[in-house]
Design a protein around this motif. Sequence first.
Motif: not given
Length: 620
Positions: A325-326, A329-330, A332-333, A596-597, A600
């Motif tokens: 998950e981390a 998130d990276r 995505d940023k 999640r993906e 998106k």
Amino acid sequence: MSEKSSNSSGSDEDVDPESGQPVELGGVLSKWTNYIHGWQDRWVVLKNNTLSYYKSEDEREYGCRGSLCLSKAIITPHEFDECRFDISVNDSVWYLRAEDPEHRLQWIDSIELHKAESGSGSESSLRRHGSMLSLTSAASGFSATSTSSKGHSLPEKLAEMETFRDILCRQVDTLQKYFDSCADGVSKDEFQRDRVVEEDEDDFPSSTRPDGDCLYNNNGSKEKLFPAANPKGMNGIDFKGEAITFKATTAGILSTLSHCIELMVKREDSWQKRLDKELEKRRRVEDAYKSALSELKKKSHYGGPDYEEGPNSLIKEDEFFDAVEAALDRQDKIEEQCQSDKVRKPRLTPVPPGDTYSTIGTHRFAEQPHSYFSLFSAVLVSASDVHRFSMQVEEVVQNHMTYSLQDMGGDANWQLVVEEGEMKVYRREVEENGIVLDPLKATHAVKGVTGHELCHYFWDTDVRNDWETTIENFNVVETLSDNAVIVYQTHKRVWPASQRDVLYLSAIRKILATNESDPDTWLVCNFSVDHNNAQPTNRCVRAKINVAMICQTLVSPPEGNKEISRDNILCKITYVANVNPGGWAPASVLRAVAKREYPKFLKRFTGYVQDKTSGKPILF
């Protein structure tokens, strides 16, 4: 992977016969670099109790990229991988893999031999030195004690002892002089007695009387008398006083010694308590260090090969999920930053060359030909579509058109996992041999674009990187026809999961309507195939896919004689994905990532197509 070495392990050749030192060993080993690049071949050299590595043998002249001193090294053969061994020095760990188990044994034996010849001190000697240092420190602080039952400190008592010692020495000298004088007087008296002259006189009573300097005894003999020695006359020594003083001095010494012993016993108790506290504190620190070191070996090299996805991975499922998950998130940023940069600095997109898989549709509201349509050409089954996978493509298309468009409202096996506006994502949980094979189905409705446009951008590899953010690289392995290609692509790695690659056939197809009321339908199907030019490798886990995007265009007639605009167009999307990810990723992680993906992806892709087609003529 080849391996070169200058000697073989387990023989006398490991030691130089002249110097008695282990000889140099060099060869190619795979070294774990990081979770992005994984295992990389490196030239490793073992020499003079030091293990060094270079990028290659040819680059040795440029200096090593890293080295380890083997004096305190710990060599650990891997429990499951017969070719791997780990070398750790404090918190530095090298993960190495040999070509085969024999080469691994050779390297381990050579390293142990160098380590044994290094002459490093033992751990027990270090502990012994440390203990002596602690005792020395304790002794140095022992003289600074305070407290006494008599109110005096130990230094004061020691000073008293020095005073008593001086007094006692003087008194002993004095008494010794007295005893010497007494001994001299006794010697002189005995000498005079030996010279006694007997005289013939009358008998006298047994009692003696003085007559001059002679004394006549009752036996008639005459003895010369000498005055007795006077102690006081001997240098004026007061024997009685000296004896009393001597006795008082010795009593003072004994008393002071008693006080010193008492103080030392108390200080010993105090220091023993302090020592016990220090030992207990040291024990706790050592226990904490060992515990931290144990955890460090498990997590210090978090990112090492033992913590990546695998059948014997040390990482827990919740930690696996958090790490994935981390990482997402990276990503995505980073993607958001890239999109904002594109908005600030728009770039001109070159018009792609026209291809031959589509022409103007036969929809009753179709417009006249326009230059924009040169991007598309007919996708009807023709002679150009015939290739060695044609039958397989037809079978996949028919299955998707038969089952993928079915309504899932009455099927209890499908679970609604995401609902955002017009988008709905369903999942049916399926596992086979512990691997998650959940079929996924998503429905969506997008205004202002046609099914042909959506399928075109989904199929066209020239624009794939414009909207797909999960792919690291891809290439077209083979072009089967104008409407079908074989694509190999690798996806960005999300640590600790292994990197995935996929080899699939991608085909685009216009579905012919059976009657006039049927909507205009386009389909893109992607399904896994095998190809000699893209064999599976150890670097990636090969995933298997069967994916389809089915797009149906619905048109609401405009009022009056107005032309059809994009406001009159609605595209219904059905996206079906059957993916076998392979590997050993936990089921909960795979399902969470899919949930999640996928939404998106649909929002990102449909938004991209809307932006690309905005203001352009409609393509049916």
